[in-house]
Scaffold this active site. Structure first.
Site, PDB file in Angstrom:
ATOM      1  N   HIS A  52       0.847  -1.209   0.000  1.00  0.00           N
ATOM      2  CA  HIS A  52       0.000   0.000   0.000  1.00  0.00           C
ATOM      3  C   HIS A  52       0.876   1.250   0.000  1.00  0.00           C
ATOM      4  CE1 HIS A  52      -3.091  -2.678   2.236  1.00  0.00           C
ATOM      5  NE2 HIS A  52      -3.614  -2.428   1.065  1.00  0.00           N
TER       6      HIS A  52
ATOM      7  N   LYS B  32     -15.938  -8.014   5.594  1.00  0.00           N
ATOM      8  CA  LYS B  32     -14.639  -8.202   6.267  1.00  0.00           C
ATOM      9  C   LYS B  32     -14.746  -7.797   7.737  1.00  0.00           C
ATOM     10  CE  LYS B  32     -11.424  -7.359   2.430  1.00  0.00           C
ATOM     11  NZ  LYS B  32     -10.368  -6.474   1.905  1.00  0.00           N
TER      12      LYS B  32
ATOM     13  N   ARG C 257      -2.260  -5.671  -8.604  1.00  0.00           N
ATOM     14  CA  ARG C 257      -1.047  -6.451  -8.336  1.00  0.00           C
ATOM     15  C   ARG C 257      -0.873  -7.578  -9.342  1.00  0.00           C
ATOM     16  NH1 ARG C 257      -3.052  -7.937  -2.644  1.00  0.00           N
ATOM     17  NH2 ARG C 257      -4.913  -7.712  -3.927  1.00  0.00           N
TER      18      ARG C 257
ATOM     19  N   SER D 247      -3.172  -7.786   2.994  1.00  0.00           N
ATOM     20  CA  SER D 247      -3.277  -7.606   4.446  1.00  0.00           C
ATOM     21  C   SER D 247      -3.643  -8.914   5.134  1.00  0.00           C
ATOM     22  CB  SER D 247      -4.317  -6.540   4.775  1.00  0.00           C
ATOM     23  OG  SER D 247      -3.897  -5.297   4.267  1.00  0.00           O
TER      24      SER D 247
HETATM   25  N1  COA Z   1      -0.308  -3.764  -1.795  1.00  0.00           N
HETATM   26  C1  COA Z   1      -0.661  -4.657  -0.889  1.00  0.00           C
HETATM   27  N2  COA Z   1      -1.898  -5.117  -0.741  1.00  0.00           N
HETATM   28  C2  COA Z   1      -2.840  -4.624  -1.532  1.00  0.00           C
HETATM   29  C3  COA Z   1      -2.550  -3.664  -2.497  1.00  0.00           C
HETATM   30  C4  COA Z   1      -1.210  -3.241  -2.625  1.00  0.00           C
HETATM   31  N3  COA Z   1      -0.832  -2.341  -3.525  1.00  0.00           N
HETATM   32  N4  COA Z   1      -3.677  -3.364  -3.137  1.00  0.00           N
HETATM   33  C5  COA Z   1      -4.642  -4.101  -2.587  1.00  0.00           C
HETATM   34  N5  COA Z   1      -4.125  -4.866  -1.620  1.00  0.00           N
HETATM   35  C6  COA Z   1      -4.838  -5.883  -0.848  1.00  0.00           C
HETATM   36  C7  COA Z   1      -5.384  -5.420   0.445  1.00  0.00           C
HETATM   37  O1  COA Z   1      -4.493  -5.612   1.497  1.00  0.00           O
HETATM   38  C8  COA Z   1      -6.578  -6.315   0.586  1.00  0.00           C
HETATM   39  O2  COA Z   1      -6.172  -7.560   1.049  1.00  0.00           O
HETATM   40  P1  COA Z   1      -7.124  -8.417   1.982  1.00  0.00           P
HETATM   41  O3  COA Z   1      -8.357  -8.678   1.187  1.00  0.00           O
HETATM   42  O4  COA Z   1      -6.289  -9.592   2.209  1.00  0.00           O
HETATM   43  O5  COA Z   1      -7.387  -7.586   3.179  1.00  0.00           O
HETATM   44  C9  COA Z   1      -7.057  -6.482  -0.831  1.00  0.00           C
HETATM   45  O6  COA Z   1      -5.947  -6.276  -1.628  1.00  0.00           O
HETATM   46  C10 COA Z   1      -8.070  -5.492  -1.250  1.00  0.00           C
HETATM   47  O7  COA Z   1      -8.226  -4.587  -0.236  1.00  0.00           O
HETATM   48  P2  COA Z   1      -8.282  -3.021  -0.317  1.00  0.00           P
HETATM   49  O8  COA Z   1      -7.428  -2.454  -1.360  1.00  0.00           O
HETATM   50  O9  COA Z   1      -8.152  -2.526   1.079  1.00  0.00           O
HETATM   51  O10 COA Z   1      -9.658  -2.838  -0.791  1.00  0.00           O
HETATM   52  P3  COA Z   1     -10.851  -3.429  -0.159  1.00  0.00           P
HETATM   53  O11 COA Z   1     -11.355  -4.388  -1.176  1.00  0.00           O
HETATM   54  O12 COA Z   1     -10.655  -3.908   1.212  1.00  0.00           O
HETATM   55  O13 COA Z   1     -11.681  -2.100  -0.069  1.00  0.00           O
HETATM   56  C11 COA Z   1     -13.240  -0.497  -0.805  1.00  0.00           C
HETATM   57  C12 COA Z   1     -12.577  -1.839  -1.039  1.00  0.00           C
HETATM   58  C13 COA Z   1     -13.256  -0.078   0.649  1.00  0.00           C
HETATM   59  C14 COA Z   1     -12.525   0.543  -1.617  1.00  0.00           C
HETATM   60  C15 COA Z   1     -14.668  -0.690  -1.356  1.00  0.00           C
HETATM   61  O14 COA Z   1     -15.265  -1.793  -0.694  1.00  0.00           O
HETATM   62  C16 COA Z   1     -15.502   0.527  -1.153  1.00  0.00           C
HETATM   63  O15 COA Z   1     -15.427   1.445  -1.948  1.00  0.00           O
HETATM   64  N6  COA Z   1     -16.286   0.528  -0.055  1.00  0.00           N
HETATM   65  C17 COA Z   1     -17.063   1.698   0.364  1.00  0.00           C
HETATM   66  C18 COA Z   1     -18.536   1.455   0.081  1.00  0.00           C
HETATM   67  C19 COA Z   1     -18.803   1.598  -1.382  1.00  0.00           C
HETATM   68  O16 COA Z   1     -18.609   2.639  -1.991  1.00  0.00           O
HETATM   69  N7  COA Z   1     -19.306   0.506  -1.965  1.00  0.00           N
HETATM   70  C20 COA Z   1     -19.565   0.447  -3.361  1.00  0.00           C
HETATM   71  C21 COA Z   1     -18.336   0.101  -4.117  1.00  0.00           C
HETATM   72  S1  COA Z   1     -18.615   0.121  -5.854  1.00  0.00           S
END
Ligand code: COA
Length: 162
Positions: A18, A43, A92, A130
């Site tokens: 990140h 989650k 990724r 994560s």
């Molecule tokens: N390096 C390391 N890990 C990464 C990464 C990077 N560059 N990019 C993504 N990841 C990992 C994260 O650690 C996470 O791993 P995990 O699933 O093991 O925890 C995974 O990839 C994706 O997580 P993250 O990037 O945190 O996104 P998310 O999927 O958890 O979050 C939101 C998504 C919060 C952006 C999305 O759910 C959202 O917009 N929610 C708000 C409500 C909303 O608007 N909903 C409608 C969406 S269209």
């Protein structure tokens, strides 16, 4: 006109992958808001949203044009309220693409005022997530290469409390 961006996510906890992405975004945009979602859907986070924000703030403290904050509700609503015209997301591997494509298209459907931009982290962080970092830490593996020292300590403390 300045172009401000947001990097939304759960960040449970923030990893070096990140951080790498934030540093790349900070070079491209005038201001980057790392927006940590308080509502995490299905989650169940290991860290509270305040803990996740605190860790990210310390990890990114050295970058002048980066701000870390929490948000509730829709990502696009937060972007519009704060006048953030770009949502940055990391790709990724090919396996990330389908989910990210869905998110980006849903967000575009919700508003045409915000664009999604994809960045790729450096290859050495391509396999980090994560949840994998949490799992490796819980099973006694060394996570020093994946998270900053503060995050490592926070993870070990949390696991020790269980
Ligand atoms: N390096 C390391 N890990 C990464 C990464 C990077 N560059 N990019 C993504 N990841 C990992 C994260 O650690 C996470 O791993 P995990 O699933 O093991 O925890 C995974 O990839 C994706 O997580 P993250 O990037 O945190 O996104 P998310 O999927 O958890 O979050 C939101 C998504 C919060 C952006 C999305 O759910 C959202 O917009 N929610 C708000 C409500 C909303 O608007 N909903 C409608 C969406 S269209």
């Amino acid at each position: 006109m300045p172009v401000n961006a947001m990097y939304p996510g759960t960040f449970d906890p923030i990893t070096l992958g990140h951080e790498d992405l934030v540093r790349r975004a900070a070079l491209l945009f005038d201001h980057v808001v790392v927006a940590i979602a308080a509502n995490t859907g299905s989650k169940v986070p290991m860290f509270s949203v305040d803990e996740r924000v605190d860790m990210a703030r310390v990890a990114l403290d050295d970058i002048d044009n980066v701000e870390v904050t929490r948000y509730n509700g829709l990502t696009v609503d937060f972007a519009r309220q704060r006048n953030l015209r770009v949502i940055v997301r990391g790709l990724r591997a090919v396996s990330d693409f389908e989910y990210e494509f869905q998110l980006a298209n849903m967000n575009r459907h919700l508003t045409d005022e915000v664009e999604t931009a994809f960045l790729t982290p450096t290859e050495k962080f391509n396999f980090i997530s994560s949840s994998l970092v949490r799992e490796v830490a819980e099973l006694g593996g060394d996570i020093s290469e994946f998270v900053s020292p503060l995050v490592k300590q926070a993870l070990l403390d949390r696991i020790g409390q269980r």
